[in-house]
Design a protein around this motif. Sequence first.
Motif: not given
Length: 482
Positions: A248-269
Amino acid sequence: MRTWLSTHRLFLLLLLVLIALRLPHINRPLSKHHDFNNAVILINAVSWSQAGGAANVGYTPLMNFQGNSNRVLENGPHIDANGNHVYLSFGAGWYVLPYFVFHFLQITPTPLALEILNIFIGLFTVSLLYKLLRQWLANEQQTIQAVALFALLPAPLWYMGHSYVTTGIMLPLVLCVLLLWRKAASTSNALTASFHLQLFVAIVMLMYFDWVAAFLAAGMGVWGLASKKRNNSYVGLFFTAGISAAVGIGLIFYQFAQYLSWQQVVDYWSSRSAYRTIANQDEGWLTMIRHCITHIGSGYNGIVFLLIYISIKQKSIRWLHIPNQWLSWAMIAVLIYNLVLFHWSASHEFAWMAFALVFTMWLFVHKYEWIITVSKPVFFLLVAQGLLQYFLINLPGEKGITGTAYNDQQMKAKKISASIPANATVFVNMQNPKIIEWYSQRTFNYAPTKDAAIRIADSLYLKHVFWIERMETDSMKIQALR
């Protein structure tokens, strides 16, 4: 048969009462008491349509309208490459749900449409709670009392009616997880491949709406390990719950990272967790504890008074002993959720919705012998006090209890729309006035002062710029800078 029919009639009457209690506030202008959430959901629905559809932004929640004049002129992990303010604090489920409902029914996003959707979800939650408690409680009267007590608390009345929040619309999924947990607790024979698949889907879906799924999954997993002595098959719950939460967490991360970037999602979270968790000491422990007590007292007072009454009746606090059963594990898991996200829990009374639901169920299921001592007059007094508090906090009519008109922000937005052209960039000295943004159908940029707004406009070579000062007061001032 007669008891069954009379109980169902009482429940149908309760549903009608719940609808009637919402009528004084139906289609009330967005104004107070966390109507901010309604505004951002509606802004997102329109913004996704303006962007050519939600798929074009990866179903990533947006907190601004589209267009050059609505670009957010900030930097940080909350801003995408196109100048959109993204919201990644939860999964996108509570944004996606109304968007698809509006599109499927071809309904224009409006506060009334969102409110009606929220009421239907709330009635479904109450119906599911009734169905589950009828299976768990032998006494039909106690079932109606438990459901009515929760449904008529001030917070559920408001947040499963007028104000749309993630902790309200996720409750049916919470109940689905609890139903599966009860099946597992009843017999190890329930732990079939089909059961594990259902649990996996329920936790992943719940995770898409709220992080409480991770805590319920953790509680169920540890309970499964603790139940190993009964049957080794319970160990499988640990793995299913853990894998479900991780997916569940991975799918949310993947969805957001596809549009933004994994680093931006990590920084946001990282930034949001630092702000919302127990580690945030901006207000201090005593202040946050006081806020939590206020929220529980104002939103869930019926449960509090019931506990006080039982304590006095029993002349001891022996009833506080928590039995070693699965529902107790679920209650503790949700409590830990609120304690970990303590700053969030201290800032929003709706953060306690899941705990209030599970605690009400626990109270009636495990403390039945004490609950039956509560007389009908006392029960009705508890409900009446809660309703009085609900209507005082959300006074029917055109003005709140402080005398402020509910359409105050709507009227400000009307003045802004009439005074400022649509192609102008607007600066305000107020952070995130989302209700006014919704009613004016435009996004504002923050600047602490007019001089700061001028400097930003100069640095970006903006041609049409307006400044709004004292937006929160009756003396709102609108000035053209360019």
